[in-house]
Enzyme design. Structure first.
Site, PDB file in Angstrom:
ATOM      1  N   THR A 325      42.175 -73.974  48.554  1.00  0.00           N
ATOM      2  CA  THR A 325      41.057 -72.941  49.490  1.00  0.00           C
ATOM      3  C   THR A 325      40.729 -74.274  49.694  1.00  0.00           C
ATOM      4  OG1 THR A 325      39.479 -72.562  47.393  1.00  0.00           O
ATOM      5  CG2 THR A 325      41.452 -71.113  47.128  1.00  0.00           C
ATOM      6  N   CYS A 326      39.483 -73.145  51.478  1.00  0.00           N
ATOM      7  CA  CYS A 326      38.586 -73.312  52.451  1.00  0.00           C
ATOM      8  C   CYS A 326      38.125 -73.707  51.881  1.00  0.00           C
ATOM      9  CB  CYS A 326      39.030 -72.990  54.110  1.00  0.00           C
ATOM     10  SG  CYS A 326      38.387 -74.238  54.650  1.00  0.00           S
ATOM     11  N   ASP A 327      37.415 -74.601  50.828  1.00  0.00           N
ATOM     12  CA  ASP A 327      36.071 -74.461  50.333  1.00  0.00           C
ATOM     13  C   ASP A 327      35.401 -75.337  49.327  1.00  0.00           C
ATOM     14  OD1 ASP A 327      33.725 -71.902  48.415  1.00  0.00           O
ATOM     15  OD2 ASP A 327      34.598 -73.526  47.233  1.00  0.00           O
ATOM     16  N   ASN A 368      39.901 -66.563  49.869  1.00  0.00           N
ATOM     17  CA  ASN A 368      40.559 -67.025  51.089  1.00  0.00           C
ATOM     18  C   ASN A 368      42.513 -66.267  51.887  1.00  0.00           C
ATOM     19  OD1 ASN A 368      40.092 -70.572  51.839  1.00  0.00           O
ATOM     20  ND2 ASN A 368      39.263 -68.914  52.452  1.00  0.00           N
TER      21      ASN A 368
END
Length: 379
Positions: A325-327, A368
């Site tokens: 994920t973009c986390d 996401n």
């Protein structure tokens, strides 16, 4: 590492055969129901006469619940959703115990209307709601146990001081509820049998009638590091009951991890392998499963899973393992030392072993845009 038992090796063969024959889309969790049944029977054998209530939150797959209904298990439920799940799989309402001490009055009423008659509480407010919305129900009061910390500790969220628990149990009787006795939980993934000994001693010191004693779950699984076998914990529990109670109360246990962890494997795919600088020895290995899609127990790196990868037998090197994920928090292992094959590439498959507990049930709905971790079943 430690060699698997014969039963574990057989289960692993079944899971690998299923994965190889079906090549499911990754990531996915595959659960072997034969292992679920074997683990449940082992608990029964080690703690004969105990009322075993499977903690549904560990793995709420309907097939798992149905298999345990057939084995005669009871169920520790934490919401009306889990009540309905168990009933839909054929569980008798009398086999359900609403163990969550944090619940709305409307949820108590709904569970009681569905036939649930056993509840755990740890406060005056919840007790009053039980007296009003579940009149005559069997109740246990959960106290905070003074025991060594577990692998994934609960902190002070659940339970009350022992002296308060004694007062609440006396009040419960005055409110017309049927008092079972005390309850405690030493925390999840506990490797020290002394924790249960401490809890049983504290329960005996409450000085209230004890028809039943609920010692919760917490029995550990060996992940990367071995854990004491269930037999050691069971022996400590039996010894403590005999030592601290002239007439031991009925024993209630609420295992989750001990029933399903070794029954599951997550198959995942490498999305990317990269370095953060040309001089960095560590490679970053990004998998298509991460903290938000099934690996929540890697928070603070509490649980270190065993991994099986492609390219066995070749050279390896240190890695950081992260999710897709973009986390920035979706990093699985950064401090725990892992080494993976130098030949590992995007598209290679990685199996996360002993992942049957607290994985799919923790998976986010669609963070996401990644879908929840699906559960597939063998046997």
């Amino acid at each position: 590492m430690f060699p698997p038992t014969e039963a574990a090796a057989t289960a692993d063969q079944r899971l690998r055969a299923f994965l190889d024959d079906n090549a499911p889309t990754t990531p996915c969790l595959v659960v072997d129901l034969a292992t679920v049944r074997e683990n449940f029977r082992s608990l029964r054998a080690e703690l004969p006469g105990a009322d075993v209530l499977y903690a549904v939150k560990a793995n709420p797959a309907p097939e798992v619940v149905a298999a345990l209904v057939a084995e005669g298990s009871g169920f520790d439920v934490a919401s009306t959703g889990e009540v309905e799940l168990c009933l839909a799989q054929g569980a008798d309402p009398s086999s359900l115990s609403y163990g969550n001490p944090i619940k709305k009055a409307s949820d108590i009423a709904r569970a009681h209307a569905a036939g649930v008659r056993r509840f755990t509480f740890d406060s005056d407010g919840d007790l009053e709601n039980l007296a009003e919305h579940a009149p005559g129900a069997r109740v246990a009061c959960r106290f905070l146990v003074d025991a060594p910390a577990s692998g994934t500790p609960f902190g002070a969220k659940f339970g009350c001081a022992p002296e308060m628990a004694a007062r609440l149990l006396r009040r419960a009787a005055g409110l017309g509820l049927s008092v079972d006795g005390a309850a405690f939980h030493v925390g999840s993934q506990h490797t020290d049998p002394a924790a249960w000994v401490a809890g049983i001693r504290q329960a005996a010191e409450l000085g209230v009638p004890m028809r039943a004693l609920n010692i919760g779950g917490g029995f550990p699984t060996g992940y990367r590091d071995p854990a004491p076998p269930l037999s050691e914990h069971a022996a400590a529990i039996r010894g403590a009951l005999a030592e601290h109670f002239p007439t031991p109360p009925a024993l209630v246990v609420e295992p989750g991890r001990a029933v399903v962890a070794t029954a599951g494997v997550i198959r995942t795919e490498v999305v990317l392998v990269s370095r953060k600088s040309d001089a960095d020895e560590h490679r970053w290995v990004y998998l298509d499963v991460g903290r938000y899609s099934g690996l929540a127990e890697t928070e603070n790196e509490y649980i270190a899973y065993r991994l099986r990868t492609a390219h066995p037998g070749g050279g390896d090197g240190p890695v950081v393992i992260a999710g897709p994920t973009c986390d920035g928090d979706d990093v699985v292992y950064q401090r725990t030392p892992y080494r993976l094959p130098l030949a590992l590439r995007a598209g290679d498959l990685v199996d996360i072993l002993d992942a049957g507990a607290y994985t799919a049930s923790y998976s986010s709905v669609s963070f996401n845009g990644f879908p929840p971790l699906p559960t597939l079943v063998v046997g």
